[in-house]
Scaffold this motif. Structure first.
Motif, PDB file in Angstrom:
ATOM      1  N   ALA A  98       9.848   5.628   0.186  1.00  0.00           N
ATOM      2  CA  ALA A  98      11.184   5.670   0.794  1.00  0.00           C
ATOM      3  C   ALA A  98      12.253   5.150  -0.160  1.00  0.00           C
ATOM      4  O   ALA A  98      13.394   5.629  -0.152  1.00  0.00           O
ATOM      5  CB  ALA A  98      11.195   4.846   2.081  1.00  0.00           C
ATOM      6  N   TYR A  99      11.890   4.194  -0.994  1.00  0.00           N
ATOM      7  CA  TYR A  99      12.829   3.596  -1.945  1.00  0.00           C
ATOM      8  C   TYR A  99      13.252   4.606  -3.006  1.00  0.00           C
ATOM      9  O   TYR A  99      14.443   4.803  -3.272  1.00  0.00           O
ATOM     10  CB  TYR A  99      12.161   2.379  -2.583  1.00  0.00           C
ATOM     11  CG  TYR A  99      13.003   1.612  -3.569  1.00  0.00           C
ATOM     12  CD1 TYR A  99      13.918   0.667  -3.127  1.00  0.00           C
ATOM     13  CD2 TYR A  99      12.849   1.791  -4.939  1.00  0.00           C
ATOM     14  CE1 TYR A  99      14.679  -0.067  -4.033  1.00  0.00           C
ATOM     15  CE2 TYR A  99      13.600   1.075  -5.849  1.00  0.00           C
ATOM     16  CZ  TYR A  99      14.515   0.141  -5.385  1.00  0.00           C
ATOM     17  OH  TYR A  99      15.266  -0.577  -6.282  1.00  0.00           O
ATOM     18  N   GLY A 100      12.274   5.266  -3.605  1.00  0.00           N
ATOM     19  CA  GLY A 100      12.583   6.232  -4.638  1.00  0.00           C
ATOM     20  C   GLY A 100      13.342   7.432  -4.108  1.00  0.00           C
ATOM     21  O   GLY A 100      14.287   7.920  -4.745  1.00  0.00           O
ATOM     22  N   VAL A 101      12.956   7.917  -2.941  1.00  0.00           N
ATOM     23  CA  VAL A 101      13.642   9.065  -2.355  1.00  0.00           C
ATOM     24  C   VAL A 101      15.102   8.719  -2.071  1.00  0.00           C
ATOM     25  O   VAL A 101      16.014   9.514  -2.334  1.00  0.00           O
ATOM     26  CB  VAL A 101      12.930   9.526  -1.069  1.00  0.00           C
ATOM     27  CG1 VAL A 101      13.728  10.602  -0.363  1.00  0.00           C
ATOM     28  CG2 VAL A 101      11.529  10.044  -1.395  1.00  0.00           C
ATOM     29  N   ALA A 102      15.343   7.525  -1.546  1.00  0.00           N
ATOM     30  CA  ALA A 102      16.715   7.106  -1.255  1.00  0.00           C
ATOM     31  C   ALA A 102      17.555   7.065  -2.521  1.00  0.00           C
ATOM     32  O   ALA A 102      18.706   7.519  -2.541  1.00  0.00           O
ATOM     33  CB  ALA A 102      16.716   5.746  -0.563  1.00  0.00           C
ATOM     34  N   GLY A 162       0.787  -1.219   0.000  1.00  0.00           N
ATOM     35  CA  GLY A 162       0.000   0.000   0.000  1.00  0.00           C
ATOM     36  C   GLY A 162       0.820   1.270   0.000  1.00  0.00           C
ATOM     37  O   GLY A 162       2.045   1.248  -0.120  1.00  0.00           O
ATOM     38  N   PRO A 163       0.160   2.427   0.149  1.00  0.00           N
ATOM     39  CA  PRO A 163       0.816   3.729   0.072  1.00  0.00           C
ATOM     40  C   PRO A 163       1.759   3.972   1.244  1.00  0.00           C
ATOM     41  O   PRO A 163       1.786   3.216   2.215  1.00  0.00           O
ATOM     42  CB  PRO A 163      -0.354   4.718   0.086  1.00  0.00           C
ATOM     43  CG  PRO A 163      -1.457   3.978   0.791  1.00  0.00           C
ATOM     44  CD  PRO A 163      -1.291   2.542   0.411  1.00  0.00           C
ATOM     45  N   PHE A 164       2.512   5.075   1.163  1.00  0.00           N
ATOM     46  CA  PHE A 164       3.597   5.300   2.122  1.00  0.00           C
ATOM     47  C   PHE A 164       3.101   5.390   3.561  1.00  0.00           C
ATOM     48  O   PHE A 164       3.802   4.975   4.484  1.00  0.00           O
ATOM     49  CB  PHE A 164       4.393   6.566   1.742  1.00  0.00           C
ATOM     50  CG  PHE A 164       3.668   7.863   1.965  1.00  0.00           C
ATOM     51  CD1 PHE A 164       3.754   8.531   3.179  1.00  0.00           C
ATOM     52  CD2 PHE A 164       2.924   8.449   0.944  1.00  0.00           C
ATOM     53  CE1 PHE A 164       3.098   9.739   3.375  1.00  0.00           C
ATOM     54  CE2 PHE A 164       2.266   9.643   1.131  1.00  0.00           C
ATOM     55  CZ  PHE A 164       2.347  10.300   2.356  1.00  0.00           C
ATOM     56  N   TRP A 165       1.889   5.903   3.779  1.00  0.00           N
ATOM     57  CA  TRP A 165       1.423   6.052   5.156  1.00  0.00           C
ATOM     58  C   TRP A 165       1.054   4.719   5.799  1.00  0.00           C
ATOM     59  O   TRP A 165       0.821   4.657   6.999  1.00  0.00           O
ATOM     60  CB  TRP A 165       0.262   7.028   5.232  1.00  0.00           C
ATOM     61  CG  TRP A 165      -0.951   6.659   4.406  1.00  0.00           C
ATOM     62  CD1 TRP A 165      -1.988   5.857   4.778  1.00  0.00           C
ATOM     63  CD2 TRP A 165      -1.224   7.086   3.059  1.00  0.00           C
ATOM     64  NE1 TRP A 165      -2.901   5.755   3.759  1.00  0.00           N
ATOM     65  CE2 TRP A 165      -2.464   6.501   2.690  1.00  0.00           C
ATOM     66  CE3 TRP A 165      -0.564   7.893   2.141  1.00  0.00           C
ATOM     67  CZ2 TRP A 165      -3.030   6.703   1.437  1.00  0.00           C
ATOM     68  CZ3 TRP A 165      -1.133   8.099   0.900  1.00  0.00           C
ATOM     69  CH2 TRP A 165      -2.342   7.512   0.556  1.00  0.00           C
ATOM     70  N   GLU A 166       1.007   3.676   4.990  1.00  0.00           N
ATOM     71  CA  GLU A 166       0.759   2.348   5.536  1.00  0.00           C
ATOM     72  C   GLU A 166       2.055   1.546   5.721  1.00  0.00           C
ATOM     73  O   GLU A 166       2.026   0.422   6.213  1.00  0.00           O
ATOM     74  CB  GLU A 166      -0.183   1.574   4.608  1.00  0.00           C
ATOM     75  CG  GLU A 166      -1.575   2.182   4.528  1.00  0.00           C
ATOM     76  CD  GLU A 166      -2.487   1.400   3.597  1.00  0.00           C
ATOM     77  OE1 GLU A 166      -2.038   0.380   3.031  1.00  0.00           O
ATOM     78  OE2 GLU A 166      -3.656   1.812   3.428  1.00  0.00           O
ATOM     79  N   GLN A 167       3.182   2.131   5.342  1.00  0.00           N
ATOM     80  CA  GLN A 167       4.457   1.442   5.474  1.00  0.00           C
ATOM     81  C   GLN A 167       5.040   1.665   6.868  1.00  0.00           C
ATOM     82  O   GLN A 167       4.845   2.723   7.465  1.00  0.00           O
ATOM     83  CB  GLN A 167       5.453   1.953   4.421  1.00  0.00           C
ATOM     84  CG  GLN A 167       4.967   1.830   2.989  1.00  0.00           C
ATOM     85  CD  GLN A 167       4.699   0.394   2.595  1.00  0.00           C
ATOM     86  OE1 GLN A 167       5.445  -0.506   2.964  1.00  0.00           O
ATOM     87  NE2 GLN A 167       3.628   0.172   1.847  1.00  0.00           N
ATOM     88  N   PRO A 168       5.788   0.701   7.387  1.00  0.00           N
ATOM     89  CA  PRO A 168       6.441   0.918   8.680  1.00  0.00           C
ATOM     90  C   PRO A 168       7.479   2.020   8.568  1.00  0.00           C
ATOM     91  O   PRO A 168       8.205   2.115   7.575  1.00  0.00           O
ATOM     92  CB  PRO A 168       7.095  -0.440   8.973  1.00  0.00           C
ATOM     93  CG  PRO A 168       7.249  -1.093   7.639  1.00  0.00           C
ATOM     94  CD  PRO A 168       6.094  -0.629   6.813  1.00  0.00           C
TER      95      PRO A 168
END
Length: 293
Positions: free
Chosen positions: A173-177, A117-123
């Motif tokens: 988080a993956y793309g930003v990194a 799911g979207p980023f707000w559902e990621q740990p």
């Protein structure tokens, strides 16, 4: 650059995956390779995947190089500093640093539930894994390696990245990194250029790592695959190029590097670049880093 068979190479994140393939390929080229990674005992990796730095070092030596296992947790700055100081003490030089350590993929193989799911559902710790074990560790390792390279007026820093730095690839988080990793490689190149040291980002394609093989059912539609050693052979080809400075600061695609230098994957296979499928056709007028005659 010194001939590859005389080079001293340090690869982080080399217990398995792309890092192992890169170390192995430099071994094929005859280099001395320090194999950095956390896993020293098989079966103890957080990812629950096989592979140790000792096994990778053995592959390097069997391939024709000299493999040196170097226990290293890149989350600890002091361990990175100590590792590079050891290389300097033992070898008196460091020709190539390959920043390959990465975090966050453990969730695909450690039994954790994976939420697409979207980023707000990621740990939230996913961000920390990808930015601390990946981006920050690359910066720290480069910072400790650079003085040794600058002092000698030569060196190559290869930092693993991907097209996720240019287009949306979830999770956020993956793309930003990866966007930050691309910028890290480019900005380090500015500082290093006048000292004869090269910095590039290197984009693998779909690599058949242990993690991908454990989830191969999700990749059956993708036929353009690479082995970890193919990415390593592309990296070793860059290290062998006496004119590699012309590429400094650029994000390079492993398949395009391989095509330019005549590098093949295992069994003579040559994967092709997936650039056009991901980012579209090249921008008119944008310089080709590998011009053909």
């Amino acid at each position: 650059m010194t001939p590859v068979q005389q080079q001293v190479v340090f690869v982080t994140g080399a217990s398995r995956g792309v890092g192992r393939g890169i170390a192995h390929a430099f071994g094929e080229a005859g280099a001395t390779v320090y194999v950095g990674g956390r896993t020293t005992v098989d079966g103890t990796a957080p990812s629950r995947l096989p592979g140790t730095i000792t096994e990778t070092a053995r592959l390097v030596t069997e391939a024709g190089g000299t493999g040196v296992p170097l226990p290293l947790d890149v989350r600890d700055d002091a361990q990175i500093e100590t590792a590079i100081a050891r290389i300097g003490a033992e070898q008196g030089r460091l020709d190539v640093l390959v920043n390959s350590a990465w975090g966050g993929y453990e969730r695909f193989t450690d039994g954790s539930p994976v939420n697409p799911g979207p980023f707000w559902e990621q740990p939230l710790d996913l961000w920390d894994a990808m930015h601390r074990v990946g981006l920050r560790a690359h910066y720290v390792a480069s910072s400790f390696a650079a003085p040794m390279m600058v002092a000698r007026g030569t060196g190559l820093i290869i930092t693993l990245s991907s097209f996720a730095g240019q287009v949306f690839v979830p999770p956020v988080a993956y793309g930003v990194a990866h966007a930050a990793i691309d910028r890290l490689a480019a900005d380090m190149a500015v500082d290093l250029r006048d000292h004869g040291v090269v910095s590039v980002a290197l984009y693998p394609g779909l690599v058949l790592t242990e993690s991908v093989l454990a989830n191969i059912q999700y990749f059956e539609h993708e036929q353009n695959r690479e082995t970890p050693r193919f990415v390593g052979r592309a990296a070793a080809a860059l290290a062998a190029d006496p004119d590699v400075m012309r590429l400094t600061g650029l994000p390079l695609v492993a398949a395009e590097v391989a095509a330019a230098y005549g590098v093949e994957d295992e069994e003579g296979h040559r994967p092709v670049s997936n650039r056009s499928a991901i980012t579209g056709p090249p921008t008119p007028g944008f310089p080709d880093p590998f011009p053909r005659p």
